[in-house]
Design a protein around this motif. Structure first.
Motif, PDB file in Angstrom:
ATOM      1  N   ILE A  52      -4.479  62.312  93.445  1.00 48.43           N
ATOM      2  CA  ILE A  52      -5.159  61.451  92.480  1.00 48.43           C
ATOM      3  C   ILE A  52      -4.609  60.029  92.569  1.00 48.43           C
ATOM      4  O   ILE A  52      -5.366  59.055  92.497  1.00 48.43           O
ATOM      5  CB  ILE A  52      -5.016  62.013  91.049  1.00 48.43           C
ATOM      6  N   GLY A  53      -3.306  59.899  92.743  1.00 45.03           N
ATOM      7  CA  GLY A  53      -2.705  58.575  92.880  1.00 45.03           C
ATOM      8  C   GLY A  53      -3.197  57.842  94.113  1.00 45.03           C
ATOM      9  O   GLY A  53      -3.495  56.638  94.057  1.00 45.03           O
ATOM     10  N   LYS A  54      -3.301  58.552  95.235  1.00 49.41           N
ATOM     11  CA  LYS A  54      -3.811  57.931  96.469  1.00 49.41           C
ATOM     12  C   LYS A  54      -5.273  57.529  96.311  1.00 49.41           C
ATOM     13  O   LYS A  54      -5.681  56.446  96.740  1.00 49.41           O
ATOM     14  CB  LYS A  54      -3.636  58.880  97.648  1.00 49.41           C
ATOM     15  N   ALA A  55      -6.080  58.404  95.704  1.00 42.56           N
ATOM     16  CA  ALA A  55      -7.485  58.080  95.479  1.00 42.56           C
ATOM     17  C   ALA A  55      -7.619  56.898  94.512  1.00 42.56           C
ATOM     18  O   ALA A  55      -8.469  56.021  94.706  1.00 42.56           O
ATOM     19  CB  ALA A  55      -8.231  59.290  94.928  1.00 42.56           C
ATOM     20  N   GLY A  56      -6.771  56.861  93.496  1.00 39.46           N
ATOM     21  CA  GLY A  56      -6.793  55.738  92.555  1.00 39.46           C
ATOM     22  C   GLY A  56      -6.402  54.433  93.223  1.00 39.46           C
ATOM     23  O   GLY A  56      -6.989  53.375  92.947  1.00 39.46           O
ATOM     24  N   LEU A  57      -5.412  54.496  94.123  1.00 43.01           N
ATOM     25  CA  LEU A  57      -5.015  53.297  94.866  1.00 43.01           C
ATOM     26  C   LEU A  57      -6.151  52.798  95.742  1.00 43.01           C
ATOM     27  O   LEU A  57      -6.439  51.602  95.802  1.00 43.01           O
ATOM     28  CB  LEU A  57      -3.780  53.594  95.713  1.00 43.01           C
ATOM     29  N   ALA A  58      -6.837  53.732  96.418  1.00 40.08           N
ATOM     30  CA  ALA A  58      -7.966  53.347  97.259  1.00 40.08           C
ATOM     31  C   ALA A  58      -9.097  52.747  96.424  1.00 40.08           C
ATOM     32  O   ALA A  58      -9.665  51.706  96.782  1.00 40.08           O
ATOM     33  CB  ALA A  58      -8.474  54.564  98.038  1.00 40.08           C
ATOM     34  N   MET A  59      -9.393  53.362  95.291  1.00 39.80           N
ATOM     35  CA  MET A  59     -10.469  52.856  94.439  1.00 39.80           C
ATOM     36  C   MET A  59     -10.123  51.495  93.839  1.00 39.80           C
ATOM     37  O   MET A  59     -10.989  50.625  93.721  1.00 39.80           O
ATOM     38  CB  MET A  59     -10.781  53.855  93.311  1.00 39.80           C
ATOM     39  N   SER A  60      -8.867  51.301  93.467  1.00 42.46           N
ATOM     40  CA  SER A  60      -8.489  49.999  92.909  1.00 42.46           C
ATOM     41  C   SER A  60      -8.555  48.913  93.981  1.00 42.46           C
ATOM     42  O   SER A  60      -8.997  47.791  93.704  1.00 42.46           O
ATOM     43  CB  SER A  60      -7.097  50.062  92.279  1.00 42.46           C
ATOM     44  N   ALA A  61      -8.153  49.232  95.210  1.00 46.64           N
ATOM     45  CA  ALA A  61      -8.249  48.248  96.295  1.00 46.64           C
ATOM     46  C   ALA A  61      -9.717  47.929  96.584  1.00 46.64           C
ATOM     47  O   ALA A  61     -10.074  46.758  96.768  1.00 46.64           O
ATOM     48  CB  ALA A  61      -7.553  48.786  97.544  1.00 46.64           C
ATOM     49  N   ILE A  62     -10.565  48.938  96.613  1.00 46.82           N
ATOM     50  CA  ILE A  62     -11.994  48.716  96.842  1.00 46.82           C
ATOM     51  C   ILE A  62     -12.588  47.876  95.719  1.00 46.82           C
ATOM     52  O   ILE A  62     -13.398  46.969  95.962  1.00 46.82           O
ATOM     53  CB  ILE A  62     -12.726  50.070  96.993  1.00 46.82           C
ATOM     54  N   THR A  63     -12.176  48.149  94.482  1.00 51.63           N
ATOM     55  CA  THR A  63     -12.673  47.380  93.338  1.00 51.63           C
ATOM     56  C   THR A  63     -12.309  45.912  93.465  1.00 51.63           C
ATOM     57  O   THR A  63     -13.158  45.030  93.267  1.00 51.63           O
ATOM     58  CB  THR A  63     -12.107  47.959  92.026  1.00 51.63           C
ATOM     59  N   VAL A  64     -11.063  45.626  93.814  1.00 48.80           N
ATOM     60  CA  VAL A  64     -10.622  44.234  93.951  1.00 48.80           C
ATOM     61  C   VAL A  64     -11.377  43.554  95.088  1.00 48.80           C
ATOM     62  O   VAL A  64     -11.861  42.412  94.936  1.00 48.80           O
ATOM     63  CB  VAL A  64      -9.096  44.164  94.175  1.00 48.80           C
ATOM     64  N   ILE A  65     -11.530  44.227  96.206  1.00 49.13           N
ATOM     65  CA  ILE A  65     -12.229  43.638  97.350  1.00 49.13           C
ATOM     66  C   ILE A  65     -13.691  43.352  97.003  1.00 49.13           C
ATOM     67  O   ILE A  65     -14.213  42.269  97.298  1.00 49.13           O
ATOM     68  CB  ILE A  65     -12.120  44.562  98.580  1.00 49.13           C
ATOM     69  N   ILE A  66     -14.358  44.284  96.342  1.00 51.29           N
ATOM     70  CA  ILE A  66     -15.759  44.089  95.973  1.00 51.29           C
ATOM     71  C   ILE A  66     -15.898  42.936  94.976  1.00 51.29           C
ATOM     72  O   ILE A  66     -16.799  42.094  95.113  1.00 51.29           O
ATOM     73  CB  ILE A  66     -16.363  45.394  95.407  1.00 51.29           C
ATOM     74  N   LEU A  67     -15.015  42.865  93.982  1.00 49.46           N
ATOM     75  CA  LEU A  67     -15.109  41.782  93.001  1.00 49.46           C
ATOM     76  C   LEU A  67     -14.874  40.417  93.643  1.00 49.46           C
ATOM     77  O   LEU A  67     -15.591  39.452  93.336  1.00 49.46           O
ATOM     78  CB  LEU A  67     -14.112  42.019  91.861  1.00 49.46           C
ATOM     79  N   VAL A  68     -13.885  40.327  94.532  1.00 47.03           N
ATOM     80  CA  VAL A  68     -13.602  39.051  95.199  1.00 47.03           C
ATOM     81  C   VAL A  68     -14.774  38.662  96.092  1.00 47.03           C
ATOM     82  O   VAL A  68     -15.228  37.499  96.073  1.00 47.03           O
ATOM     83  CB  VAL A  68     -12.285  39.131  95.992  1.00 47.03           C
ATOM     84  N   LEU A  69     -15.293  39.616  96.881  1.00 49.71           N
ATOM     85  CA  LEU A  69     -16.430  39.311  97.747  1.00 49.71           C
ATOM     86  C   LEU A  69     -17.661  38.913  96.941  1.00 49.71           C
ATOM     87  O   LEU A  69     -18.381  37.977  97.306  1.00 49.71           O
ATOM     88  CB  LEU A  69     -16.743  40.506  98.649  1.00 49.71           C
ATOM     89  N   TYR A  70     -17.912  39.614  95.849  1.00 50.27           N
ATOM     90  CA  TYR A  70     -19.058  39.275  94.996  1.00 50.27           C
ATOM     91  C   TYR A  70     -18.914  37.859  94.450  1.00 50.27           C
ATOM     92  O   TYR A  70     -19.872  37.080  94.452  1.00 50.27           O
ATOM     93  CB  TYR A  70     -19.186  40.288  93.863  1.00 50.27           C
ATOM     94  N   PHE A  71     -17.714  37.515  93.988  1.00 52.37           N
ATOM     95  CA  PHE A  71     -17.485  36.180  93.448  1.00 52.37           C
ATOM     96  C   PHE A  71     -17.680  35.115  94.524  1.00 52.37           C
ATOM     97  O   PHE A  71     -18.338  34.094  94.290  1.00 52.37           O
ATOM     98  CB  PHE A  71     -16.078  36.078  92.859  1.00 52.37           C
ATOM     99  N   VAL A  72     -17.113  35.334  95.704  1.00 51.46           N
ATOM    100  CA  VAL A  72     -17.209  34.342  96.779  1.00 51.46           C
ATOM    101  C   VAL A  72     -18.648  34.184  97.246  1.00 51.46           C
ATOM    102  O   VAL A  72     -19.144  33.050  97.400  1.00 51.46           O
ATOM    103  CB  VAL A  72     -16.277  34.749  97.951  1.00 51.46           C
ATOM    104  N   ILE A  73     -19.352  35.293  97.441  1.00 55.27           N
ATOM    105  CA  ILE A  73     -20.739  35.217  97.905  1.00 55.27           C
ATOM    106  C   ILE A  73     -21.625  34.590  96.842  1.00 55.27           C
ATOM    107  O   ILE A  73     -22.455  33.710  97.142  1.00 55.27           O
ATOM    108  CB  ILE A  73     -21.245  36.618  98.325  1.00 55.27           C
ATOM    109  N   GLU A  74     -21.459  35.021  95.597  1.00 60.37           N
ATOM    110  CA  GLU A  74     -22.287  34.478  94.504  1.00 60.37           C
ATOM    111  C   GLU A  74     -22.028  32.991  94.295  1.00 60.37           C
ATOM    112  O   GLU A  74     -22.961  32.212  94.125  1.00 60.37           O
ATOM    113  CB  GLU A  74     -22.003  35.252  93.209  1.00 60.37           C
ATOM    114  N   THR A  75     -20.782  32.577  94.335  1.00 61.73           N
ATOM    115  CA  THR A  75     -20.441  31.193  94.035  1.00 61.73           C
ATOM    116  C   THR A  75     -20.755  30.252  95.192  1.00 61.73           C
ATOM    117  O   THR A  75     -21.374  29.204  94.990  1.00 61.73           O
ATOM    118  CB  THR A  75     -18.942  31.080  93.674  1.00 61.73           C
ATOM    119  N   PHE A  76     -20.332  30.608  96.382  1.00 62.38           N
ATOM    120  CA  PHE A  76     -20.416  29.655  97.489  1.00 62.38           C
ATOM    121  C   PHE A  76     -21.659  29.820  98.366  1.00 62.38           C
ATOM    122  O   PHE A  76     -22.079  28.864  99.020  1.00 62.38           O
ATOM    123  CB  PHE A  76     -19.161  29.755  98.357  1.00 62.38           C
ATOM    124  N   VAL A  77     -22.260  31.015  98.403  1.00 63.08           N
ATOM    125  CA  VAL A  77     -23.430  31.214  99.250  1.00 63.08           C
ATOM    126  C   VAL A  77     -24.715  31.103  98.435  1.00 63.08           C
ATOM    127  O   VAL A  77     -25.598  30.305  98.745  1.00 63.08           O
ATOM    128  CB  VAL A  77     -23.350  32.572  99.985  1.00 63.08           C
TER     129      VAL A  77
END
Length: 127
Positions: A52-77
């Motif tokens: 569960i800890g490994k899956a949570g780590l993977a999900m939290s990393a995916i969440t951060v990556i998706i939020l950052v990409l969404y912000f960058v694409i939405e703001t600058f593109v």
């Protein structure tokens, strides 16, 4: 003997046979003593908690990556805003917010982290 006639006794530490300190130091277990074995249920629960800890780590990393990409694409593109040096603190503030969300996902995913998250959220809501 002391001057007043009383006999001075030297105090010796208790040996491990009497239940006191051992030669290795206080609080250590004697060598060759029985090791506490985990039960089958404890072993499976520990393995599940690690998964569960490994899956949570993977999900939290995916969440951060998706939020950052969404912000960058939405703001600058999509909106077409240029990168301005005076807006950099605002962008960093958003990225820190995304990182905090990722840490929150990780803490809640770990089985011991859920009570901690509830306690922290209750402490902040009381203020």
């Amino acid at each position: 003997k002391r001057q007043d006639g009383a006999v001075a006794m030297e105090m010796q530490p208790l040996k491990s046979a009497e239940g006191g300190d051992t030669a290795d130091g206080p609080g250590t277990r004697p060598r060759g003593g029985p090791k506490k074995e985990k039960s089958v249920l404890q072993a499976k629960l520990t393995q599940l908690a690690v998964q569960i800890g490994k899956a949570g780590l993977a999900m939290s990393a995916i969440t951060v990556i998706i939020l950052v990409l969404y912000f960058v694409i939405e703001t600058f593109v999509v909106q077409g805003r240029p990168w301005l040096a005076e807006c950099a603190p605002v962008y960093v503030q958003y990225w820190v917010k995304f990182f905090i969300i990722g840490v929150t996902v990780l803490v809640v995913a770990v089985p011991e982290g859920l009570p901690l998250a509830v306690t922290i959220s209750l402490a902040y809501s009381v203020k």
